[in-house]
Design a protein around this motif. Structure first.
Motif, PDB file in Angstrom:
ATOM      1  N   PHE A   1      -4.744  -8.920   0.071  1.00 40.28           N
ATOM      2  CA  PHE A   1      -3.571  -8.048   0.138  1.00 40.28           C
ATOM      3  C   PHE A   1      -3.820  -6.898   1.116  1.00 40.28           C
ATOM      4  N   VAL A   2      -4.945  -6.229   0.974  1.00 41.30           N
ATOM      5  CA  VAL A   2      -5.228  -5.081   1.850  1.00 41.30           C
ATOM      6  C   VAL A   2      -5.466  -5.550   3.283  1.00 41.30           C
ATOM      7  N   ASN A   3      -6.119  -6.701   3.429  1.00 42.59           N
ATOM      8  CA  ASN A   3      -6.424  -7.197   4.782  1.00 42.59           C
ATOM      9  C   ASN A   3      -5.230  -7.847   5.481  1.00 42.59           C
ATOM     10  N   THR A   4      -4.036  -7.743   4.884  1.00 39.74           N
ATOM     11  CA  THR A   4      -2.843  -8.163   5.631  1.00 39.74           C
ATOM     12  C   THR A   4      -2.573  -7.188   6.763  1.00 39.74           C
ATOM     13  N   GLU A   5      -3.236  -6.034   6.700  1.00 38.85           N
ATOM     14  CA  GLU A   5      -3.102  -5.069   7.796  1.00 38.85           C
ATOM     15  C   GLU A   5      -4.461  -4.910   8.477  1.00 38.85           C
ATOM     16  N   ILE A   6      -4.467  -5.071   9.793  1.00 39.09           N
ATOM     17  CA  ILE A   6      -5.699  -4.867  10.555  1.00 39.09           C
ATOM     18  C   ILE A   6      -5.413  -3.793  11.594  1.00 39.09           C
ATOM     19  N   PRO A   7      -5.723  -2.537  11.247  1.00 38.41           N
ATOM     20  CA  PRO A   7      -5.354  -1.426  12.129  1.00 38.41           C
ATOM     21  C   PRO A   7      -5.844  -1.618  13.562  1.00 38.41           C
ATOM     22  N   GLU A   8      -7.079  -2.105  13.704  1.00 38.61           N
ATOM     23  CA  GLU A   8      -7.685  -2.239  15.030  1.00 38.61           C
ATOM     24  C   GLU A   8      -6.865  -3.156  15.952  1.00 38.61           C
ATOM     25  N   TRP A   9      -6.234  -4.167  15.364  1.00 37.56           N
ATOM     26  CA  TRP A   9      -5.453  -5.107  16.168  1.00 37.56           C
ATOM     27  C   TRP A   9      -3.961  -4.791  16.119  1.00 37.56           C
ATOM     28  N   ALA A  10      -3.607  -3.640  15.508  1.00 40.82           N
ATOM     29  CA  ALA A  10      -2.204  -3.275  15.294  1.00 40.82           C
ATOM     30  C   ALA A  10      -1.460  -4.456  14.664  1.00 40.82           C
ATOM     31  N   ARG A  11      -2.106  -5.066  13.684  1.00 40.38           N
ATOM     32  CA  ARG A  11      -1.571  -6.281  13.076  1.00 40.38           C
ATOM     33  C   ARG A  11      -1.150  -5.996  11.635  1.00 40.38           C
ATOM     34  N   ASP A  12       0.037  -6.448  11.290  1.00 39.30           N
ATOM     35  CA  ASP A  12       0.537  -6.230   9.942  1.00 39.30           C
ATOM     36  C   ASP A  12       1.326  -7.455   9.496  1.00 39.30           C
ATOM     37  N   ASP A  13       0.782  -8.185   8.557  1.00 34.63           N
ATOM     38  CA  ASP A  13       1.451  -9.389   8.077  1.00 34.63           C
ATOM     39  C   ASP A  13       2.469  -9.107   6.973  1.00 34.63           C
ATOM     40  N   LEU A  14       2.589  -7.831   6.583  1.00 34.66           N
ATOM     41  CA  LEU A  14       3.609  -7.460   5.592  1.00 34.66           C
ATOM     42  C   LEU A  14       4.540  -6.417   6.201  1.00 34.66           C
ATOM     43  N   ALA A  15       4.989  -6.670   7.408  1.00 33.61           N
ATOM     44  CA  ALA A  15       5.773  -5.667   8.136  1.00 33.61           C
ATOM     45  C   ALA A  15       7.238  -5.649   7.723  1.00 33.61           C
ATOM     46  N   THR A  16       7.693  -6.688   7.034  1.00 38.49           N
ATOM     47  CA  THR A  16       9.096  -6.727   6.599  1.00 38.49           C
ATOM     48  C   THR A  16       9.148  -7.183   5.140  1.00 38.49           C
ATOM     49  N   PRO A  17      10.242  -6.867   4.433  1.00 37.56           N
ATOM     50  CA  PRO A  17      10.382  -7.355   3.047  1.00 37.56           C
ATOM     51  C   PRO A  17      10.285  -8.880   2.978  1.00 37.56           C
ATOM     52  N   THR A  18      10.787  -9.571   3.993  1.00 38.24           N
ATOM     53  CA  THR A  18      10.733 -11.037   3.994  1.00 38.24           C
ATOM     54  C   THR A  18       9.284 -11.522   4.028  1.00 38.24           C
ATOM     55  N   GLN A  19       8.464 -10.864   4.833  1.00 37.60           N
ATOM     56  CA  GLN A  19       7.046 -11.246   4.907  1.00 37.60           C
ATOM     57  C   GLN A  19       6.340 -10.974   3.579  1.00 37.60           C
ATOM     58  N   LEU A  20       6.663  -9.828   2.974  1.00 33.32           N
ATOM     59  CA  LEU A  20       6.042  -9.506   1.677  1.00 33.32           C
ATOM     60  C   LEU A  20       6.461 -10.543   0.635  1.00 33.32           C
ATOM     61  N   ASP A  21       7.739 -10.867   0.655  1.00 32.89           N
ATOM     62  CA  ASP A  21       8.288 -11.857  -0.263  1.00 32.89           C
ATOM     63  C   ASP A  21       7.515 -13.180  -0.137  1.00 32.89           C
ATOM     64  N   ALA A  22       7.337 -13.631   1.097  1.00 36.65           N
ATOM     65  CA  ALA A  22       6.649 -14.910   1.335  1.00 36.65           C
ATOM     66  C   ALA A  22       5.192 -14.835   0.886  1.00 36.65           C
TER      67      ALA A  22
ATOM     68  N   GLU B   1      12.522  -1.047  -2.913  1.00 34.36           N
ATOM     69  CA  GLU B   1      11.573  -0.207  -3.666  1.00 34.36           C
ATOM     70  C   GLU B   1      10.183  -0.860  -3.695  1.00 34.36           C
ATOM     71  N   ALA B   2      10.168  -2.158  -3.947  1.00 29.04           N
ATOM     72  CA  ALA B   2       8.879  -2.863  -4.012  1.00 29.04           C
ATOM     73  C   ALA B   2       8.238  -2.948  -2.629  1.00 29.04           C
ATOM     74  N   PHE B   3       9.048  -3.089  -1.604  1.00 31.99           N
ATOM     75  CA  PHE B   3       8.506  -3.163  -0.243  1.00 31.99           C
ATOM     76  C   PHE B   3       7.804  -1.852   0.134  1.00 31.99           C
ATOM     77  N   VAL B   4       8.476  -0.738  -0.111  1.00 32.43           N
ATOM     78  CA  VAL B   4       7.879   0.572   0.196  1.00 32.43           C
ATOM     79  C   VAL B   4       6.617   0.762  -0.647  1.00 32.43           C
ATOM     80  N   ALA B   5       6.714   0.403  -1.933  1.00 29.94           N
ATOM     81  CA  ALA B   5       5.568   0.569  -2.838  1.00 29.94           C
ATOM     82  C   ALA B   5       4.385  -0.291  -2.385  1.00 29.94           C
ATOM     83  N   ALA B   6       4.669  -1.494  -1.927  1.00 27.47           N
ATOM     84  CA  ALA B   6       3.590  -2.403  -1.514  1.00 27.47           C
ATOM     85  C   ALA B   6       2.795  -1.800  -0.362  1.00 27.47           C
ATOM     86  N   ARG B   7       3.498  -1.211   0.578  1.00 29.02           N
ATOM     87  CA  ARG B   7       2.814  -0.649   1.747  1.00 29.02           C
ATOM     88  C   ARG B   7       1.994   0.583   1.363  1.00 29.02           C
TER      89      ARG B   7
END
Ligand SMILES: [Zn+2]
Length: 192
Positions: free
Chosen positions: A24-45, A62-68
């Motif tokens: 879950f935490v590694n869906t974001e890789i700051p160094e590569w400016a990579r975010d696999d949960l950038a939209t509610p649809t991605q989080l949903d999937a 609400e859940a999308f904001v909370a997830a991030r």
């Protein structure tokens, strides 16, 4: 998408159920400016793929904001395991706000053990499942091995299985050496 099983430096993934938190935490890789949960649809999937959402449920705003906010908060907790840097007030405020919407309750198990159970519907229950894993790992003591790489731009969550629990970097050859080389160069450059 980065494969969930990928771990720098050939480390083994965190043992279940902590691997859920790690992924879950590694869906974001700051160094590569990579975010696999950038939209509610991605989080949903992402949640659905892990069986944390029912077919008739969806992630709301609400859940999308909370997830991030939860993801940032959990990385800061893992960083606290690497070196004693307490999360700043902005991160804490976001973390608290995320925790206020996750749905968890205490259930009575068959054998009389009290169990922490996610409840309710949708994304807030799914996030509750992630928080429950952290809480149980903190109680059992395994959480201290869940660390975030100390290289600021990396932050990759790794499971430190070393005997004395002393690892600092996701991979010595990727982040550790790079940090050391930079420190070495900067030391050299200040010489007269
Ligand atoms: Zn790293």
């Amino acid at each position: 998408m980065v494969r969930d099983t990928f771990q720098p430096g050939g480390r083994a993934p965190a043992p279940p159920p902590l691997d859920l938190v790690q992924d879950f935490v590694n869906t974001e890789i700051p160094e590569w400016a990579r975010d696999d949960l950038a939209t509610p649809t991605q989080l949903d999937a992402w949640l659905r793929e892990r069986g944390l959402l029912e077919a008739d449920e969806a992630v709301d705003a609400e859940a999308f904001v909370a997830a991030r906010e939860l993801r940032t908060g959990l990385r800061s907790l893992a960083l606290l395991n690497t070196f004693e840097a307490l999360p700043d007030e902005v991160v804490r405020a976001g973390f608290r706000s995320a925790l206020s919407v996750v749905s968890l309750r205490v259930e009575l198990g068959e054998d009389g053990t009290l169990l922490l159970e996610p409840f309710g519907k949708g994304g807030c229950r799914a996030l509750g499942a992630i928080v429950a894993v952290v809480l149980e790992a903190q109680t059992s003591g395994s959480w201290r091995r869940m660390k975030a790489c100390r290289k600021e731009s990396c932050g990759w969550l790794f499971f430190d299985s070393s005997r004395n629990c002393s690892s600092n970097w996701c991979s010595m050859s990727i982040c550790g050496n790079r940090v050391k080389t930079t420190a070495y160069r900067s030391r050299r450059s200040v010489k007269p």
